[in-house]
Enzyme design. Structure first.
Site, PDB file in Angstrom:
ATOM      1  N   GLY A 657      46.774  43.182  43.456  1.00  0.00           N
ATOM      2  CA  GLY A 657      46.782  41.873  42.817  1.00  0.00           C
ATOM      3  C   GLY A 657      46.050  40.843  43.650  1.00  0.00           C
ATOM      4  O   GLY A 657      45.805  41.039  44.844  1.00  0.00           O
ATOM      5  N   CYS A 658      45.701  39.725  43.033  1.00  0.00           N
ATOM      6  CA  CYS A 658      44.884  38.716  43.722  1.00  0.00           C
ATOM      7  C   CYS A 658      45.657  38.043  44.852  1.00  0.00           C
ATOM      8  O   CYS A 658      45.188  37.973  45.988  1.00  0.00           O
ATOM      9  CB  CYS A 658      44.371  37.697  42.718  1.00  0.00           C
ATOM     10  N   PHE A 659      46.856  37.521  44.542  1.00  0.00           N
ATOM     11  CA  PHE A 659      47.678  36.932  45.590  1.00  0.00           C
ATOM     12  C   PHE A 659      48.028  37.975  46.655  1.00  0.00           C
ATOM     13  O   PHE A 659      48.047  37.682  47.845  1.00  0.00           O
ATOM     14  CB  PHE A 659      48.972  36.361  44.989  1.00  0.00           C
ATOM     15  N   ALA A 660      48.315  39.210  46.201  1.00  0.00           N
ATOM     16  CA  ALA A 660      48.699  40.280  47.134  1.00  0.00           C
ATOM     17  C   ALA A 660      47.552  40.626  48.075  1.00  0.00           C
ATOM     18  O   ALA A 660      47.767  40.933  49.251  1.00  0.00           O
ATOM     19  CB  ALA A 660      49.148  41.517  46.359  1.00  0.00           C
TER      20      ALA A 660
END
Length: 862
Positions: A657-660
């Site tokens: 994921g992007c935040f991850a």
């Protein structure tokens, strides 16, 4: 320069049971005290931590293979089999670096025998006392006063090294006598200089069994007890003859041997070919001449697979735990042959090699007799080395381009760079060449490095060198097909109208010509459009199918390679059939969470059917959603943190994921120092495109449109925190980073996501309590070391600004600060959530999985 040159002693007598003995001793059965348990736990923790650090210099597969080989050498019956490391006197002036490298080995349970010199230190003292150093043939003339000083210097240097090691927690034992027995080398000529006649390895083995590194000086004694000086290179050679270790390493201050005229480092020296000419060079004199002579004598005594590495202290781990090695490698070399008849080679011997190594024969796709029958069709040459570690067959009909029909290396042939020697012999004879390799060949990177280009199709690649014009390549391949010189078509199938792939004129990894077919499922959203934009200029990947139920029948916009491509509404039955028949090389799933599984199941069913067709390998599937990020059998695709090797062999990849992505990139360099009892916190702010899309009003032509689920008007110009606890990315980060910690440990980060009124771009702020006091510069240095060589990572001093990350394909870290306590670091990271947070990372993973250059098709400009 040789790209793969790893060598370790592979004598049958050294194939030992894989027994790892902590501290070099076999534990006796007795009650274990709590302090013993604590010591054992700390020892295992050290080993696990340092093993993980090794992954930063080589692939996990390489590191684990060498650890397994080296650990097997620590058997109690002969514990000194791992390595002999000779330390030059000048290296002792780099004591901290040397001690750190040796303690590194100690903490993973490896016990080298260390022997040091002291020439520069000795010269400094005797010159101060008015004695001029004198040498004959590189051997120091030693009178009584010189020997007295030498003994004092050697003992002092020995104690300095032992003390430095023990300060780092590595036990070490000074061994300054009792190992070498010597006679006078030539008393009238050299004075008190010894010629070693006996090596007693018992003090060394006793030290290792006691859990201490043996640290030797190069002093010897006669049978009557007279101390004699021995050149350290000579002593190391005699020691290696006695121990026959897996590794023989000479540490010098230069990191290798350098040509005296060109000043270039000598990467590999093959003594059978190079020794006589080297010894005649004017710049090879004194100590260098003696060193080469002693190394040759040593290697003549040992199995031909043995070698000596000359490196710097800080390259010791790279030399020991990677295939590429470091410094200068010296070996005896391998005599090559080439024959134009089966009788000259030996039919039975060749038949056995084909039976044991040919992947098509092993898989049942072809037979040994069929391979030999091929030799009767055209003139051919068989290349190889005397031990048959590498065998190659090149077919070369008159006035036609040659084809290498077989290239069959053994493991030893790969590790010892015989592949390089044989291939170079072929290149001398043939200015142009074609050859094939399976896509699952574990040495596929080597083929790409040797080729000017390639086509890949359904599990096999066709490589070539010597031709730069793609039109000529296509003509040659069609001629091969017509004459049956290759067994199948490698040319692109139904390329888009007007599109022609281009061949590179530079033979480097990733410079290949191919046309892999990609299907994009779920192309309506922002990420789907970002993927289309990248694929539009990708040199190796072509969009063959784009699926969106809402847009089915409408023309695909923004894809320049094929203006006639239209959206489809692919069913799971369509997907299964396409996978079964090999129509697609890679699938990209850009679907919302929870709706991907039926399509993946369909691909899996098609893969099973496809496996029944010889030569057809499963396609690669990349899921951009969160459905498979915790799934066994799926590889998590964040190469800068978890490495490339697992991705390279994967067919099912979960895109982070992007935040991850940003959170893990922020935490990874600090992982060994994080206080797991006070988990780190990440505050992340994302542009509203991260919220996805929803259906909008139809366009004038009836085309469905999409709008953002969250828009600037709804945010009223401010920011909106959401999912304040138990966000999917919070669990994702903790789950995967915990896999890098010691067994039983875990990290539970806190994550606070927020959406902001800009379109794309994520700014993440990490606040991380640490167990060790650091300065901001220390933290920045950790990041620079972690991400050196990663072209999509930028480590800077300033805080990343939104303008620096919007529409940029990488990730930035900056604003390094540390709390006044020294134990809480704050760092800011930034990326574009649609690019490095999704589409770019997808292409990065796809490139690695398909064997291309990792950054192919990705704009690298900052």
């Amino acid at each position: 320069m040789h790209t793969v040159r790893r060598i370790y002693t592979a004598s049958p007598k050294l194939h030992l049971p894989a027994t790892i003995v902590a501290g070099g001793r076999r534990a006796t059965v007795k009650p274990i005290s709590s302090s013993s348990r604590a010591y054992q736990h700390a020892t295992q923790t050290d080993r696990d931590t340092i093993t993980r650090l090794l992954y930063s210099i080589g692939s996990k597969k390489e590191v684990e293979r060498y650890l397994r080989i080296f650990s097997a050498s620590s058997h109690p019956s002969h514990p000194a089999k791992f390595a002999v490391i000779k330390v030059g006197g000048a290296v002792l002036d780099q004591l901290d670096e040397l001690a750190l490298s040796l303690s590194f080995l100690y903490r993973v349970g490896l016990y080298p025998v260390v022997l040091h010199g002291g020439g520069p230190q000795l010269n400094t003292i005797i010159e101060a006392e008015g004695i001029i150093p004198d040498y004959i043939d590189g051997i120091r003339i030693t009178d009584a006063k010189t020997l007295q000083i030498a003994r004092r210097v050697f003992l002092e240097e020995n104690l300095r090294l032992v003390t430095a090691l023990e300060k780092l927690g590595a036990r070490a034992r000074p061994i300054t006598s009792g190992v070498f027995t010597a006679d006078y080398l030539h008393q009238e000529k050299y004075g008190l200089v010894g010629k070693i006649i006996k090596v007693d390895k018992r003090p060394l083995e006793a030290s290792i069994r006691a859990g201490a590194l043996p640290i030797l000086t190069s002093l010897a004694e006669t049978a009557d007890g007279q101390i004699l000086n021995v050149n350290a290179d000579v002593a190391a050679g005699e020691l290696a003859k006695e121990l026959e270790p897996l590794k023989i390493v000479y540490l010098n201050e230069h990191g290798g041997l350098y040509h005296g005229v060109t000043k270039e480092k000598l990467d590999v020296i093959n003594l059978d070919e190079d020794f006589n000419s080297l010894m005649k060079e004017e710049w090879v004199k004194y100590g260098t001449k003696l060193k080469l002579r002693e190394i040759k004598e040593l290697l003549d005594h040992l199995p031909r697979t043995s070698s000596v590495a000359i490196i710097s202290a800080d390259s010791l781990q790279k030399e020991l735990f990677t295939d590429s090695g470091a410094g200068t490698l010296i070996r005896r070399g391998y005599k090559l042959f080439k024959h134009d008849s089966l009788e000259a080679v030996g039919a039975d011997r060749l038949r056995q090699v084909i039976h044991d190594r040919d992947p098509d024969v092993i898989s049942g796709y072809s037979s040994v007799s069929g391979a030999l029958t091929e030799l009767s069709k055209t003139p051919y040459t068989i290349y190889g080395d005397e031990p048959f570690d590498v065998v190659a067959i090149v077919s070369h009909p008159p006035n036609e381009i040659p084809v290498m029909t077989r290239f069959l290396p053994s493991r030893s042939g790969i590790l010892n760079s015989v592949v390089e020697n044989v291939f170079n012999a072929i290149k001398k004879d043939h200015r142009k060449l074609f050859w094939t390799a399976r896509a699952d060949d574990e040495n596929r990177a080597w083929h790409f490095e040797k080729a000017d280009g390639s086509f890949t199709r359904a599990g096999k690649s066709l490589f070539w060198y010597g031709i730069q014009d793609i039109n000529e390549v296509e003509r040659v391949v069609r001629d091969f097909e017509a004459k049956g010189r290759i067994e199948r078509s490698y040319l692109p199938v139904n390329p888009p109208p007007g599109h022609r792939v281009a061949a590179s004129g530079v033979a480097t990894r990733g410079s290949r010509s191919t046309s892999q077919r990609v299907a994009l499922i779920g192309a309506r959203g922002y990420t789907g459009q970002a993927l289309i934009n990248i694929l539009s200029t990708h040199p190796h990947l072509d969009l063959a199918h784009v699926s969106s139920r809402e847009l089915a029948g409408f023309a695909l916009q923004g894809y320049s390679k094929n203006s006639g491509l239209k959206y489809e509404a692919l069913s799971t039955e369509d997907v299964e059939r396409m996978e079964e028949t090999g129509m697609i090389d890679a699938w990209i799933m850009a679907l919302p969470n929870g709706v991907c599984k039926p399509f993946v199941d369909a691909i899996d069913r098609g893969t099973v059917k496809r496996a029944n067709t010889p030569g057809k390998k499963p396609s690669v599937v990349i899921d951009l959603g969160g459905d498979y990020r915790f799934e066994n059998g799926w590889t998590y695709g964040l190469p800068e943190v978890y490495g490339r090797s697992s991705i390279a062999s994967a067919t099912r990849i979960a895109n982070p994921g992007c935040f991850a992505t940003s959170s893990q990139l922020l935490m990874a360099p600090l992982l060994p120092y994080l206080d797991l009892s006070a988990p780190p916190t990440v505050f992340g702010v994302s542009g509203y495109s991260g919220g996805g899309t929803k259906a909008g009003e139809k366009a004038a032509d009836g085309r469905p449109t999409t709008v953002a689920k969250v828009d600037p008007e709804g945010l009223a110009g401010g920011v909106r925190p959401y999912s304040l606890t138990d966000h999917l990315h919070e669990r994702e980060v903790g789950h995967h980073l915990s896999s890098l910690l010691e067994s039983g440990s875990s990290i539970r980060p806190a994550f606070i996501p927020t959406v902001a009124p800009w379109f794309s771009g994520i700014l993440s702020v990490l606040s991380a309590p640490m167990t060790k006091e650091m300065r901001a510069s220390d933290v920045k240095e950790l990041f620079q070391e972690q991400y050196k060589g990663d072209k999509l990572i930028n480590v800077q001093s300033t805080i990343p600004a939104l303008g620096e990350i919007e529409n940029w394909h990488g990730w930035r870290a900056g604003g390094f600060q540390v709390h006044s306590s020294g134990q809480r670091a704050v760092i800011v990271g930034g990326l574009d959530n649609l690019l490095k947070g999704a589409a770019t990372q997808c292409i990065q993973n796809l490139n690695i999985a398909l064997g291309y250059d990792e950054y192919a098709g990705i704009p690298l400009g900052a």
